[in-house]
Write a protein that holds these residues in place. Sequence first.
Motif, short mmCIF file in Angstrom:
data_model
loop_
_atom_site.label_atom_id
_atom_site.label_comp_id
_atom_site.label_asym_id
_atom_site.label_seq_id
_atom_site.Cartn_x
_atom_site.Cartn_y
_atom_site.Cartn_z
N TYR A 16 -55.55 15.19 31.21
CA TYR A 16 -54.10 14.93 30.42
C TYR A 16 -54.38 16.30 29.62
O TYR A 16 -55.40 16.92 29.23
CB TYR A 16 -54.39 13.76 29.75
CG TYR A 16 -53.55 12.64 30.65
CD1 TYR A 16 -52.36 12.81 31.09
CD2 TYR A 16 -54.37 11.40 30.91
CE1 TYR A 16 -51.65 11.82 31.94
CE2 TYR A 16 -53.81 10.56 31.64
CZ TYR A 16 -52.59 10.76 32.11
OH TYR A 16 -52.11 9.47 32.76
N GLN A 20 -47.57 19.14 24.66
CA GLN A 20 -46.41 19.35 25.80
C GLN A 20 -46.67 20.64 26.32
O GLN A 20 -46.28 21.69 25.79
CB GLN A 20 -45.22 18.85 25.50
CG GLN A 20 -44.91 17.70 24.78
CD GLN A 20 -44.37 16.61 25.62
OE1 GLN A 20 -44.60 16.80 26.70
NE2 GLN A 20 -43.38 15.92 25.47
N LEU A 22 -45.24 22.18 28.92
CA LEU A 22 -43.91 22.29 29.55
C LEU A 22 -43.90 23.31 30.71
O LEU A 22 -43.73 23.11 31.88
CB LEU A 22 -42.75 22.01 29.10
CG LEU A 22 -42.50 21.09 28.13
CD1 LEU A 22 -41.33 20.97 27.17
CD2 LEU A 22 -42.55 19.47 28.75
N HIS A 23 -44.18 24.44 30.10
CA HIS A 23 -43.70 25.68 30.98
C HIS A 23 -44.81 25.67 32.16
O HIS A 23 -44.22 25.89 33.26
CB HIS A 23 -43.68 26.81 30.08
CG HIS A 23 -43.05 26.82 28.88
ND1 HIS A 23 -41.65 26.89 28.91
CD2 HIS A 23 -43.13 26.36 27.69
CE1 HIS A 23 -40.92 26.55 27.66
NE2 HIS A 23 -41.92 26.34 27.00
N SER A 25 -46.68 23.37 33.47
CA SER A 25 -46.83 22.39 34.52
C SER A 25 -45.58 22.44 35.26
O SER A 25 -45.71 22.17 36.44
CB SER A 25 -46.57 20.90 33.65
OG SER A 25 -45.36 20.79 32.85
N PHE A 26 -44.42 22.76 34.69
CA PHE A 26 -43.28 23.05 35.72
C PHE A 26 -43.40 24.00 36.77
O PHE A 26 -43.12 23.70 37.85
CB PHE A 26 -41.90 23.21 34.92
CG PHE A 26 -40.69 23.16 35.89
CD1 PHE A 26 -40.10 21.92 36.49
CD2 PHE A 26 -39.96 24.35 35.83
CE1 PHE A 26 -39.32 21.88 37.27
CE2 PHE A 26 -38.81 24.20 36.70
CZ PHE A 26 -38.50 23.18 37.44
N GLU A 29 -45.71 22.85 39.31
CA GLU A 29 -45.09 21.94 40.23
C GLU A 29 -44.29 22.42 41.05
O GLU A 29 -44.39 22.28 42.44
CB GLU A 29 -44.49 20.97 39.51
CG GLU A 29 -45.52 19.84 38.87
CD GLU A 29 -46.38 19.23 39.56
OE1 GLU A 29 -46.10 18.80 40.91
OE2 GLU A 29 -47.53 18.84 39.00
N TYR B 165 -38.47 17.79 31.97
CA TYR B 165 -39.61 18.89 31.69
C TYR B 165 -38.91 19.30 30.20
O TYR B 165 -39.56 19.53 29.34
CB TYR B 165 -39.69 19.84 32.49
CG TYR B 165 -40.45 19.54 33.93
CD1 TYR B 165 -41.89 19.57 33.73
CD2 TYR B 165 -39.96 18.89 34.65
CE1 TYR B 165 -42.56 19.11 34.97
CE2 TYR B 165 -40.63 18.62 36.07
CZ TYR B 165 -41.76 18.69 35.89
OH TYR B 165 -42.54 18.16 37.05
N TYR B 166 -37.65 19.62 30.38
CA TYR B 166 -37.00 20.45 29.32
C TYR B 166 -35.65 19.56 28.84
O TYR B 166 -34.73 19.41 29.52
CB TYR B 166 -36.33 21.77 29.59
CG TYR B 166 -37.45 22.50 30.36
CD1 TYR B 166 -38.22 23.37 29.73
CD2 TYR B 166 -37.23 22.65 31.64
CE1 TYR B 166 -39.31 24.01 30.40
CE2 TYR B 166 -38.24 23.57 32.18
CZ TYR B 166 -39.06 24.40 31.69
OH TYR B 166 -40.10 25.01 32.33
N ARG B 248 -41.47 16.56 45.82
CA ARG B 248 -42.70 17.10 45.44
C ARG B 248 -43.15 16.92 44.02
O ARG B 248 -44.34 16.73 43.52
CB ARG B 248 -42.86 18.50 45.86
CG ARG B 248 -42.88 18.96 47.48
CD ARG B 248 -44.15 18.05 47.93
NE ARG B 248 -44.12 18.16 49.24
CZ ARG B 248 -44.97 19.05 49.82
NH1 ARG B 248 -45.54 20.30 49.03
NH2 ARG B 248 -45.09 19.46 51.35
N ILE B 249 -42.29 17.25 43.14
CA ILE B 249 -42.56 17.32 41.65
C ILE B 249 -42.36 15.95 41.05
O ILE B 249 -43.00 15.71 40.07
CB ILE B 249 -41.67 18.30 40.65
CG1 ILE B 249 -40.20 17.74 40.72
CG2 ILE B 249 -41.83 19.57 40.99
CD1 ILE B 249 -39.21 18.62 39.84
N SER B 252 -45.45 14.09 39.12
CA SER B 252 -45.98 14.47 37.73
C SER B 252 -45.05 14.02 36.70
O SER B 252 -45.38 13.97 35.53
CB SER B 252 -46.08 16.07 37.60
OG SER B 252 -44.90 16.88 37.65
N ASP B 255 -46.48 12.19 34.07
CA ASP B 255 -47.27 12.83 32.75
C ASP B 255 -46.60 13.60 31.87
O ASP B 255 -47.20 14.05 30.83
CB ASP B 255 -48.40 13.64 33.79
CG ASP B 255 -49.37 12.86 34.51
OD1 ASP B 255 -49.31 11.65 34.18
OD2 ASP B 255 -50.19 13.55 35.42
N VAL B 256 -45.66 14.03 32.44
CA VAL B 256 -44.94 15.18 31.45
C VAL B 256 -43.42 14.49 30.61
O VAL B 256 -43.30 15.05 29.66
CB VAL B 256 -44.32 16.56 32.22
CG1 VAL B 256 -45.57 17.14 32.71
CG2 VAL B 256 -43.46 16.20 33.31
#
Lengths: 238, 257
Positions: A16, A20, A22-23, A25-26, A29, B165-166, B248-249, B252, B255-256
Amino acid sequence: MSSKSIIEFRDVWKKYSRHQVLHNSFREELMGAFRRRKRKENLADGEFWALQGVNLAIKRGECVGLHGPNGSGKSTIFKIISNVTYPTVGDIVCFGRVAPLIELGAGFHPDLTGMENIYMNGTILGLSIRELKRLIPEIVEFSGLEEFIDTPVKKYSSGMYLRLAFSIAVHSTADIFLFDEVLSVGDECFQQRCRERICQIGQDGKTILIVSHNPVELSKTCDRIVEIQHGKLVEASA
Amino acid sequence: MLSRLVQYKDLLLVFIWREFLIRYKQSLIGVLWAVVQPLSLMALFTFVFGVILKTSNKDYPYVLFFYAGVLPWTFFSGAVNFAITSLSGNFNLVTKIYFPREIIPFSGVAINFIDFLVGAVVYVGLLLVYQVPLTWNFLWMGPLILMLVLYTTSISLLLAALNVYYRDVKLASMFLLQILFFATPVIYSIDAVDNRWKLLLFCNPLTFIVENMRRVTIEGRGVILWQMALVMASVLLLYFVIYRVFTRIERSFADVI
């Protein structure tokens, strides 16, 4: 490990992040959607292992207690079993339907009546509408909320709220039950009924996992207790 | 793609039913709201363009012209607005229990589609009042509605996932939807647009859908087949790509979020 296992963790690691990210992880994915994900076994800045090489096999019909301090990874184990999240490294096998009673009343909507929320919460826990129609008298009876079942749950006291949630949860037809700190629901009388009900679920041959801070409570209900510390299994006592 | 929803079909049904209940709980006129919004927008546009600005670019009644544009637009913007915060707003479910995540934005599309159908009944009523002859070309509404639903679903899934995410998505959506409103021929007709800009406007599938919904109902003309095929193919492609990325995403999300 025996082939009779209903849940099996094979060297499971879960990473974990404290921040955050974000950038990253996105992007990861998105890339992962088109090509094989590379296994990331190194920790980046701000990341930590919530689970570190967990090996755990649970047989069908067992009642296992998980015990450990806050943040030791108990809930992460539950989340992985219920497929909400996935291991960073390692595999998990899980046969059968899971009823994750991680947070009672997840999915309750305050404006809906008790009855409407039974349908909502019940289907979230994997029951079909037909099964629910059959179970509803039992669920209502168990909760002891006959009088208030057509009242919006926003008018419920927190005890009533939890009693309804617990009643739905324990009537699930799943094969695996995950209870996360839910044994402290309601007054003593209701707690007694909960314990009896959990015993009954166990007698029906269902597999049960319970998380609690209270080892006395766990030893009363469980066949064995697994101790977790810092994401590692410390001991498995009989 | 639908196969993974089969075992969760009851959950999808209950989600739709729940959203429907929540929507009209403690509301006086309930489901009538489904027609109030398109009707009042139609009245507003008719007043602004018919009475104040006195523009005319089509030889059929303003009321029909605007209502035919407002109806699909209301559906699209309603579903997308619902979807954007649908996953992030239900984080207590997403982080606790597994179910195919698309069920939440799907239920938003579904309840807005119910509103769309109610609004469509009013539309047919208006067509009868203005004595528009019903032709077989009316049947083109079927594939056009399918395209509208697919496109709306795709954009809903995309924005719902991105907003996990955003949170910028939520903030940007307000004015992006407004821009898209003007990029869709709701208050004007594409025929009045200069050829240079037509191509640009047709990059938005809603342009084709809205224009042709008017064409096959009010004008009683058929669609241009190659255009239809092209837009249908791109809408389908968009849907499959977005749905695949979404599945697919979604692992996650917990987690986010």
